[in-house]
Design a protein around this motif. Structure first.
Motif, mmCIF file in Angstrom:
data_model
loop_
_atom_site.group_PDB
_atom_site.id
_atom_site.type_symbol
_atom_site.label_atom_id
_atom_site.label_comp_id
_atom_site.label_asym_id
_atom_site.label_seq_id
_atom_site.Cartn_x
_atom_site.Cartn_y
_atom_site.Cartn_z
ATOM 1 N N LEU A 15 38.819 27.530 37.670
ATOM 2 C CA LEU A 15 39.349 28.799 37.160
ATOM 3 C C LEU A 15 38.249 29.838 37.006
ATOM 4 C CD1 LEU A 15 41.872 27.476 34.478
ATOM 5 C CD2 LEU A 15 42.450 28.708 36.573
ATOM 6 N N LEU A 16 37.068 29.406 36.569
ATOM 7 C CA LEU A 16 35.968 30.357 36.416
ATOM 8 C C LEU A 16 35.516 30.880 37.779
ATOM 9 C CD1 LEU A 16 34.183 31.579 34.130
ATOM 10 C CD2 LEU A 16 32.419 29.979 34.867
ATOM 11 N N GLN A 17 35.541 30.023 38.798
ATOM 12 C CA GLN A 17 35.153 30.492 40.136
ATOM 13 C C GLN A 17 36.165 31.507 40.664
ATOM 14 O OE1 GLN A 17 32.118 29.463 40.403
ATOM 15 N NE2 GLN A 17 32.673 28.103 38.710
ATOM 16 N N ILE A 18 37.425 31.312 40.347
ATOM 17 C CA ILE A 18 38.444 32.295 40.743
ATOM 18 C C ILE A 18 38.177 33.630 40.068
ATOM 19 C CG2 ILE A 18 40.895 32.874 40.517
ATOM 20 C CD1 ILE A 18 41.521 29.950 41.052
ATOM 21 N N ILE A 19 37.780 33.588 38.773
ATOM 22 C CA ILE A 19 37.447 34.815 38.056
ATOM 23 C C ILE A 19 36.260 35.510 38.722
ATOM 24 C CG2 ILE A 19 36.475 35.681 35.878
ATOM 25 C CD1 ILE A 19 38.210 33.591 34.443
ATOM 26 N N ALA A 20 35.232 34.725 39.095
ATOM 27 C CA ALA A 20 34.060 35.308 39.754
ATOM 28 C C ALA A 20 34.425 35.901 41.112
ATOM 29 C CB ALA A 20 32.971 34.245 39.911
ATOM 30 N N LEU A 21 35.244 35.197 41.891
ATOM 31 C CA LEU A 21 35.674 35.725 43.178
ATOM 32 C C LEU A 21 36.538 36.977 43.000
ATOM 33 C CD1 LEU A 21 36.482 32.327 44.910
ATOM 34 C CD2 LEU A 21 34.673 33.904 45.577
ATOM 35 N N GLY A 22 37.334 36.968 41.932
ATOM 36 C CA GLY A 22 38.119 38.168 41.627
ATOM 37 C C GLY A 22 37.242 39.356 41.308
ATOM 38 N N ALA A 23 36.052 39.092 40.756
ATOM 39 C CA ALA A 23 35.119 40.182 40.471
ATOM 40 C C ALA A 23 34.660 40.861 41.760
ATOM 41 C CB ALA A 23 33.913 39.651 39.693
ATOM 42 N N ILE A 24 34.577 40.113 42.866
ATOM 43 C CA ILE A 24 34.228 40.738 44.150
ATOM 44 C C ILE A 24 35.317 41.730 44.548
ATOM 45 C CG2 ILE A 24 33.789 40.371 46.597
ATOM 46 C CD1 ILE A 24 32.655 37.687 46.013
ATOM 47 N N VAL A 25 36.573 41.309 44.420
ATOM 48 C CA VAL A 25 37.685 42.196 44.785
ATOM 49 C C VAL A 25 37.650 43.456 43.932
ATOM 50 C CG1 VAL A 25 40.179 42.378 44.974
ATOM 51 C CG2 VAL A 25 39.062 40.199 45.492
ATOM 52 N N THR A 26 37.383 43.295 42.630
ATOM 53 C CA THR A 26 37.307 44.455 41.741
ATOM 54 C C THR A 26 36.217 45.424 42.190
ATOM 55 O OG1 THR A 26 38.072 43.139 39.862
ATOM 56 C CG2 THR A 26 36.936 45.193 39.355
ATOM 57 N N GLU A 27 35.040 44.882 42.515
ATOM 58 C CA GLU A 27 33.932 45.731 42.957
ATOM 59 C C GLU A 27 34.263 46.419 44.281
ATOM 60 O OE1 GLU A 27 30.972 46.481 41.444
ATOM 61 O OE2 GLU A 27 31.855 45.492 39.706
ATOM 62 N N VAL A 28 34.921 45.708 45.191
ATOM 63 C CA VAL A 28 35.286 46.299 46.486
ATOM 64 C C VAL A 28 36.277 47.441 46.296
ATOM 65 C CG1 VAL A 28 36.505 45.849 48.652
ATOM 66 C CG2 VAL A 28 34.776 44.238 47.833
ATOM 67 N N VAL A 29 37.277 47.227 45.449
ATOM 68 C CA VAL A 29 38.268 48.282 45.188
ATOM 69 C C VAL A 29 37.610 49.489 44.538
ATOM 70 C CG1 VAL A 29 40.328 48.863 43.866
ATOM 71 C CG2 VAL A 29 40.203 46.675 45.068
ATOM 72 N N ASN A 30 36.763 49.246 43.541
ATOM 73 C CA ASN A 30 36.082 50.352 42.872
ATOM 74 C C ASN A 30 35.160 51.106 43.824
ATOM 75 O OD1 ASN A 30 37.288 49.816 40.397
ATOM 76 N ND2 ASN A 30 35.619 48.518 39.686
ATOM 77 N N GLY A 31 34.474 50.356 44.703
ATOM 78 C CA GLY A 31 33.613 51.021 45.673
ATOM 79 C C GLY A 31 34.399 51.842 46.679
ATOM 80 N N SER A 32 35.535 51.332 47.114
ATOM 81 C CA SER A 32 36.357 52.046 48.097
ATOM 82 C C SER A 32 36.947 53.326 47.521
ATOM 83 C CB SER A 32 37.482 51.135 48.592
ATOM 84 O OG SER A 32 36.959 49.992 49.229
ATOM 85 N N ARG A 33 37.153 53.360 46.223
ATOM 86 C CA ARG A 33 37.734 54.554 45.597
ATOM 87 C C ARG A 33 36.792 55.738 45.642
ATOM 88 N NH1 ARG A 33 39.949 53.018 39.777
ATOM 89 N NH2 ARG A 33 40.471 55.255 39.853
ATOM 90 N N GLN A 34 35.507 55.490 45.895
ATOM 91 C CA GLN A 34 34.542 56.590 45.955
ATOM 92 C C GLN A 34 34.557 57.295 47.312
ATOM 93 O OE1 GLN A 34 33.028 57.081 43.003
ATOM 94 N NE2 GLN A 34 34.156 55.256 42.340
ATOM 95 N N GLN A 35 35.310 56.749 48.260
ATOM 96 C CA GLN A 35 35.338 57.315 49.604
ATOM 97 C C GLN A 35 36.766 57.690 49.987
ATOM 98 O OE1 GLN A 35 32.556 57.828 51.198
ATOM 99 N NE2 GLN A 35 31.161 56.617 49.905
#
Length: 445
Positions: free
Chosen positions: A218-238
């Protein structure tokens, strides 16, 4: 877990059955309280990722690593208590609620400058360690057979907690304060290893072989979910167009491939080895090996996300390093976890999956020396990771390890304790048994 929580849950008690003294297997589901506790780490990882992304200098990288390790160990302490003593005792439930509050306060301090937040961080973490000591004392009284391990753990843990609290009164972010944090954290992580070595494979101290991998997963899923969060936040800047969507898609594919690489492994084997044969060191290596993997995944998310939002060549070069080296580290950790499971199964040498993950590690590291733009970088690391995941998924050795894990787990479920991990791998008519791998060691008498 996904279909509602049962009204009653059996608390695991390690009672011997069979010649190897293997405990009777009792199911132990993850509770809603544990899931709520783990969700705090969604916030913690997000705060740590933002801290690193805002200031990716070498000094901040060291502070990030130290604070991440402390946060991970706070999670590991709670998880191991539940896996050792059960998650339905009154001491565990109330202690976890208190720890949840302390971790919430800790998450508030993760992003700020240590000159301003060092005192608050030390107080919040020190409080969490004090709660850990109290829970050890309480569980030693509540859980039959759990007293020896809990009592031996309490005094050293209390000392480490005291160091954290004392450090709160030093100048925030000072060298002395950080050195005290390192010393206390190192002692915290060594103590369980030393005590486990004393008690050996006493079943009162072994974590539940099903519950612990579930919490770790479950913790690894949370960490992998953090990648998705960062990708979405980064994409919003463009602006939303093909140029920005292509690297974002590559990052998502990489995340899915990492998920597949991790969960395709026979993750329970090291714990089964501890219960059946007393391979405690393999179990500890398995747990501690997840620290660099989780750290690498969160750092990888920073590199991928900030690469999408970057607008100049200098930042792109920094972000490229935060993609290449964390991905290489993640591959190396996956290699170690697979090697550890193979050793539990008495398999030597390299299988196809290990070679693919080693190649992925070297390939990811090589990316750090090539000048690439964001589209090229994300596409290349996605191809590396997806390719490795496909090789692992189709590797017969992966199926063999999974089959072995299923067989041993089923025997424990039925109350039949195998003498060794590789005993009676499958039915003689089974393809795997009829053609056993030649690199399985024979157990010495």
């Amino acid at each position: 877990m996904t279909h509602g929580e049962p009204d009653t849950i059996e608390v695991q008690e390690h009672e011997p059955s069979g010649p190897a003294g293997t405990p009777v297997h009792n199911d132990q589901k993850v509770t809603w309280l544990e899931l709520f506790f783990d969700l705090i780490f969604v916030v913690a990882f997000d705060q740590l990722a933002k801290r690193l992304g805002d200031s990716p200098q070498l000094e901040n990288l060291g502070e990030f690593g130290l604070m991440f390790t402390a946060v991970w160990w706070a999670w590991a302490g709670n998880t191991m208590l539940a896996a050792r003593y059960g998650n339905e005792t009154r001491a565990y439930r109330w202690g976890t609620v208190a720890q949840l509050v302390s971790m919430g306060m800790l998450a508030l301090t993760l992003r700020g400058d240590l000159k301003d937040t060092g005192m608050a961080f030390a107080l919040a973490y020190g409080t969490n360690r004090v709660l850990q000591v109290v829970m050890h004392f309480a569980l030693a009284r509540e859980v039959p057979g759990g007293a020896p391990f809990a009592q031996q753990s309490s005094a050293p843990l209390a000392l480490a907690a005291g160091v954290w609290l004392i450090s709160a009164w030093l100048p925030g972010g000072s060298t002395l304060q950080i050195l005290l944090w390192c010393a206390a954290l190192l002692a915290d992580m060594i103590i369980p290893v030393v005590i486990q070595a004393r008690v050996g494979n006493a079943h009162s101290s072994l974590p539940h072989e099903g519950h612990l991998p579930e919490r770790v997963g479950l913790l690894q899923i949370i960490a992998l979910g953090a990648i998705v969060t960062e990708v979405v936040n980064g994409s919003r800047q463009q602006e939303m167009n093909l140029v920005t969507l292509a690297p974002a898609l590559s990052a998502i594919l990489l995340t899915v491939a990492l998920w597949r690489l991790y969960f395709d492994q026979a993750r329970t084997l090291p714990l089964l080895g501890a219960h059946v044969e007393g391979q405690v060191q393999r179990m500890q290596a398995w747990l501690y090996g997840h620290l660099p993997f989780t750290l690498s995944v969160v750092m990888l998310g920073v590199g991928l996300g900030h690469g999408l939002s970057g607008v100049d060549a200098k930042k792109d070069a920094v972000n490229q390093q935060f993609v290449a080296w964390p991905l290489a580290s993640a591959f190396l950790t996956l290699c170690f976890l697979r090697w550890n499971s193979r050793r539990v199964a008495r398999q030597r040498g390299m299988d196809r999956s290990l070679m693919a993950m080693w190649a992925g590690a070297f390939g990811a590291a090589a990316v750090g020396f090539i000048d690439l733009d964001t589209v090229q970088l994300h596409a290349l690391v996605a191809v590396l990771t997806v390719g490795a995941s496909l090789i692992v998924a189709t590797d017969p050795a992966t199926r063999r390890l999974g089959k072995l894990e299923e067989e041993v787990t089923e025997q424990l479920d039925e109350g039949e304790a195998p003498e060794t991990i590789v005993q009676e791998l499958a039915d003689p008519s089974d393809e795997i048994s009829a053609n056993p791998p030649t690199n399985i060691e024979t157990r010495s008498s």
